[in-house]
Design an enzyme around this catalytic site. Structure first.
Site, PDB file in Angstrom:
ATOM      1  N   GLU A  60       5.838   2.424  -6.535  1.00 34.03           N
ATOM      2  CA  GLU A  60       5.250   1.342  -5.728  1.00 34.03           C
ATOM      3  C   GLU A  60       5.771   1.318  -4.292  1.00 34.03           C
ATOM      4  O   GLU A  60       5.021   1.018  -3.361  1.00 34.03           O
ATOM      5  CB  GLU A  60       5.533  -0.004  -6.412  1.00 34.03           C
ATOM      6  CG  GLU A  60       4.880  -1.191  -5.756  1.00 34.03           C
ATOM      7  CD  GLU A  60       5.064  -2.467  -6.566  1.00 34.03           C
ATOM      8  OE1 GLU A  60       5.225  -3.529  -5.943  1.00 34.03           O
ATOM      9  OE2 GLU A  60       5.069  -2.393  -7.817  1.00 34.03           O
ATOM     10  N   ASP A  61       7.055   1.661  -4.112  1.00 36.27           N
ATOM     11  CA  ASP A  61       7.686   1.436  -2.806  1.00 36.27           C
ATOM     12  C   ASP A  61       8.138   2.693  -2.080  1.00 36.27           C
ATOM     13  O   ASP A  61       8.761   2.592  -1.008  1.00 36.27           O
ATOM     14  CB  ASP A  61       8.901   0.509  -2.982  1.00 36.27           C
ATOM     15  CG  ASP A  61       8.495  -0.890  -3.434  1.00 36.27           C
ATOM     16  OD1 ASP A  61       7.346  -1.276  -3.193  1.00 36.27           O
ATOM     17  OD2 ASP A  61       9.342  -1.579  -4.033  1.00 36.27           O
TER      18      ASP A  61
END
Length: 202
Positions: free
Chosen positions: A56-57
Protein backbone atom coordinates in the site's frame (compact mmCIF):
# COMPACT_ATOMS: atom_id res chain seq x y z
CA UNK A 1 9.27 -11.79 17.55
CA UNK A 2 9.21 -15.20 15.92
CA UNK A 3 12.43 -15.71 13.98
CA UNK A 4 12.46 -18.04 10.98
CA UNK A 5 13.98 -17.77 7.51
CA UNK A 6 10.63 -16.45 6.27
CA UNK A 7 10.08 -13.87 9.02
CA UNK A 8 13.68 -12.68 8.76
CA UNK A 9 13.17 -12.10 5.04
CA UNK A 10 9.92 -10.24 5.75
CA UNK A 11 11.77 -8.09 8.29
CA UNK A 12 14.47 -7.21 5.77
CA UNK A 13 11.91 -6.28 3.12
CA UNK A 14 9.92 -4.14 5.56
CA UNK A 15 13.07 -2.34 6.70
CA UNK A 16 14.21 -1.61 3.15
CA UNK A 17 10.74 -0.74 1.82
CA UNK A 18 9.89 1.72 4.60
CA UNK A 19 13.37 3.31 4.71
CA UNK A 20 13.02 7.07 5.09
CA UNK A 21 9.30 6.95 5.92
CA UNK A 22 8.12 8.43 9.22
CA UNK A 23 4.81 8.45 11.09
CA UNK A 24 2.85 11.57 12.03
CA UNK A 25 5.22 12.30 14.90
CA UNK A 26 8.38 11.83 12.88
CA UNK A 27 9.22 8.36 14.22
CA UNK A 28 10.64 5.89 11.67
CA UNK A 29 7.59 4.17 10.24
CA UNK A 30 9.13 0.71 10.27
CA UNK A 31 8.71 0.62 14.06
CA UNK A 32 4.94 0.27 13.46
CA UNK A 33 5.03 -3.07 11.59
CA UNK A 34 7.77 -4.30 13.92
CA UNK A 35 5.55 -3.49 16.91
CA UNK A 36 2.68 -5.48 15.38
CA UNK A 37 4.94 -8.41 14.50
CA UNK A 38 6.08 -8.68 18.13
CA UNK A 39 2.49 -9.52 19.09
CA UNK A 40 1.88 -12.25 16.51
CA UNK A 41 1.50 -15.92 17.51
CA UNK A 42 3.08 -17.71 14.54
CA UNK A 43 5.27 -17.44 11.45
CA UNK A 44 2.50 -16.54 8.98
CA UNK A 45 0.93 -13.75 11.05
CA UNK A 46 4.41 -12.37 11.85
CA UNK A 47 5.25 -12.13 8.14
CA UNK A 48 1.91 -10.51 7.36
CA UNK A 49 2.30 -8.00 10.20
CA UNK A 50 5.78 -7.02 9.00
CA UNK A 51 4.61 -6.59 5.40
CA UNK A 52 1.05 -5.33 5.91
CA UNK A 53 1.76 -1.78 4.64
CA UNK A 54 4.46 -2.57 2.08
CA UNK A 55 2.24 -2.91 -1.00
CA UNK A 56 0.00 0.00 0.00
CA UNK A 57 2.73 2.48 0.93
CA UNK A 58 5.84 1.54 -1.08
CA UNK A 59 6.73 0.69 -4.69
CA UNK A 60 6.92 -3.06 -3.92
CA UNK A 61 4.09 -5.02 -5.55
CA UNK A 62 2.14 -8.04 -4.44
CA UNK A 63 3.49 -9.94 -7.46
CA UNK A 64 7.01 -9.42 -6.15
CA UNK A 65 6.05 -10.67 -2.68
CA UNK A 66 4.32 -13.70 -4.20
CA UNK A 67 7.68 -14.79 -5.60
CA UNK A 68 9.12 -14.99 -2.08
CA UNK A 69 6.21 -15.89 0.20
CA UNK A 70 3.50 -18.58 0.16
CA UNK A 71 -0.16 -17.80 -0.45
CA UNK A 72 -0.82 -18.13 3.29
CA UNK A 73 1.07 -14.85 3.59
CA UNK A 74 0.22 -13.08 0.34
CA UNK A 75 -3.55 -13.65 0.40
CA UNK A 76 -4.00 -11.84 3.75
CA UNK A 77 -1.66 -9.14 2.43
CA UNK A 78 -3.90 -8.68 -0.59
CA UNK A 79 -6.90 -8.20 1.69
CA UNK A 80 -5.01 -5.82 3.98
CA UNK A 81 -3.92 -3.57 1.12
CA UNK A 82 -6.47 -0.77 0.94
CA UNK A 83 -7.27 0.48 -2.54
CA UNK A 84 -8.13 4.21 -2.17
CA UNK A 85 -10.99 3.70 -4.64
CA UNK A 86 -12.66 1.27 -2.21
CA UNK A 87 -14.64 2.76 0.72
CA UNK A 88 -12.96 2.01 4.03
CA UNK A 89 -15.96 0.09 5.41
CA UNK A 90 -16.07 -2.13 2.30
CA UNK A 91 -12.35 -2.78 2.73
CA UNK A 92 -12.87 -3.88 6.35
CA UNK A 93 -15.88 -6.03 5.42
CA UNK A 94 -13.79 -7.83 2.79
CA UNK A 95 -10.82 -8.64 5.03
CA UNK A 96 -12.83 -9.76 8.05
CA UNK A 97 -13.40 -13.21 6.54
CA UNK A 98 -9.69 -14.08 6.74
CA UNK A 99 -8.45 -15.01 10.25
CA UNK A 100 -4.87 -13.90 9.58
CA UNK A 101 -5.89 -10.58 8.06
CA UNK A 102 -8.31 -10.08 10.95
CA UNK A 103 -5.61 -10.73 13.57
CA UNK A 104 -3.13 -8.35 11.99
CA UNK A 105 -5.73 -5.65 11.32
CA UNK A 106 -6.87 -5.73 14.95
CA UNK A 107 -3.30 -5.15 16.14
CA UNK A 108 -2.91 -2.41 13.51
CA UNK A 109 -6.03 -0.61 14.68
CA UNK A 110 -5.11 -0.89 18.35
CA UNK A 111 -1.69 0.62 17.66
CA UNK A 112 -3.24 3.40 15.60
CA UNK A 113 -5.61 4.15 18.47
CA UNK A 114 -2.71 4.42 20.92
CA UNK A 115 -2.34 8.19 21.06
CA UNK A 116 0.63 8.02 23.41
CA UNK A 117 2.57 7.53 20.15
CA UNK A 118 2.06 11.27 19.61
CA UNK A 119 3.44 12.42 22.98
CA UNK A 120 5.73 15.37 22.47
CA UNK A 121 4.49 15.85 18.93
CA UNK A 122 2.75 19.17 18.33
CA UNK A 123 1.79 18.54 14.73
CA UNK A 124 -1.26 16.30 15.24
CA UNK A 125 -4.61 17.94 14.62
CA UNK A 126 -7.28 17.17 17.25
CA UNK A 127 -10.06 17.04 14.65
CA UNK A 128 -8.06 14.48 12.71
CA UNK A 129 -7.51 12.43 15.85
CA UNK A 130 -11.25 12.44 16.49
CA UNK A 131 -11.97 11.19 12.98
CA UNK A 132 -9.36 8.46 13.38
CA UNK A 133 -10.84 7.34 16.69
CA UNK A 134 -14.32 6.98 15.21
CA UNK A 135 -13.14 5.26 12.07
CA UNK A 136 -10.96 2.73 13.86
CA UNK A 137 -13.48 1.96 16.59
CA UNK A 138 -16.13 1.19 13.98
CA UNK A 139 -13.61 -1.08 12.24
CA UNK A 140 -12.86 -2.86 15.52
CA UNK A 141 -16.57 -3.48 15.97
CA UNK A 142 -16.73 -5.13 12.54
CA UNK A 143 -13.71 -7.28 13.42
CA UNK A 144 -15.35 -8.31 16.70
CA UNK A 145 -18.47 -9.42 14.84
CA UNK A 146 -16.35 -11.31 12.34
CA UNK A 147 -14.44 -13.02 15.14
CA UNK A 148 -17.64 -14.14 16.82
CA UNK A 149 -19.03 -15.44 13.55
CA UNK A 150 -15.78 -17.27 12.81
CA UNK A 151 -15.81 -18.94 16.24
CA UNK A 152 -19.44 -19.94 15.79
CA UNK A 153 -18.72 -21.50 12.39
CA UNK A 154 -15.68 -23.33 13.78
CA UNK A 155 -17.82 -24.68 16.63
CA UNK A 156 -20.49 -25.87 14.22
CA UNK A 157 -17.91 -27.48 11.96
CA UNK A 158 -16.30 -29.29 14.89
CA UNK A 159 -19.69 -30.47 16.15
CA UNK A 160 -20.62 -31.73 12.69
CA UNK A 161 -17.30 -33.58 12.45
CA UNK A 162 -17.89 -35.20 15.84
CA UNK A 163 -21.35 -36.33 14.79
CA UNK A 164 -20.05 -37.74 11.51
CA UNK A 165 -17.22 -39.51 13.32
CA UNK A 166 -19.65 -41.03 15.79
CA UNK A 167 -21.89 -42.16 12.92
CA UNK A 168 -19.03 -43.87 11.10
CA UNK A 169 -17.22 -45.34 14.12
CA UNK A 170 -18.42 -48.91 14.83
CA UNK A 171 -19.50 -49.71 18.36
CA UNK A 172 -17.27 -52.22 20.15
CA UNK A 173 -17.11 -54.28 23.29
CA UNK A 174 -19.50 -53.41 26.10
CA UNK A 175 -20.91 -50.44 24.19
CA UNK A 176 -21.88 -52.68 21.30
CA UNK A 177 -23.48 -55.27 23.58
CA UNK A 178 -25.48 -52.57 25.34
CA UNK A 179 -26.62 -51.19 22.00
CA UNK A 180 -27.60 -54.64 20.71
CA UNK A 181 -29.54 -55.40 23.90
CA UNK A 182 -31.67 -52.33 23.28
CA UNK A 183 -32.63 -53.78 19.89
CA UNK A 184 -33.65 -57.09 21.52
CA UNK A 185 -35.76 -55.39 24.19
CA UNK A 186 -39.44 -55.19 23.24
CA UNK A 187 -40.87 -51.71 23.24
CA UNK A 188 -43.08 -50.62 26.15
CA UNK A 189 -46.80 -51.35 25.90
CA UNK A 190 -47.74 -47.81 24.95
CA UNK A 191 -45.20 -47.77 22.11
CA UNK A 192 -46.36 -51.21 20.90
CA UNK A 193 -49.96 -49.96 20.83
CA UNK A 194 -48.91 -46.89 18.86
CA UNK A 195 -47.08 -49.02 16.28
CA UNK A 196 -50.08 -51.27 15.95
CA UNK A 197 -52.34 -48.30 15.30
CA UNK A 198 -49.92 -46.97 12.70
CA UNK A 199 -50.06 -50.30 10.88
CA UNK A 200 -53.83 -49.98 10.59
CA UNK A 201 -53.43 -46.52 9.01
CA UNK A 202 -51.26 -47.80 6.14
Amino acid sequence: MIYTALTNRAMQIAYEAHAGQVDKCGTPYVFHPYHLAEQMPDEVTTCVALLHDVVEDTPITLDELEREFPSEVTEPLRLLTHDPAVPYRDYIDALVVDPVARTVKRADLMHNLDETRFEGCGRVDEAELSRRRERYRVALGVLDEGEQLGLMLEHRSAAAADIESARLTPLAGVAFEEFRSTLDTPPPESTRDLLAREETWV
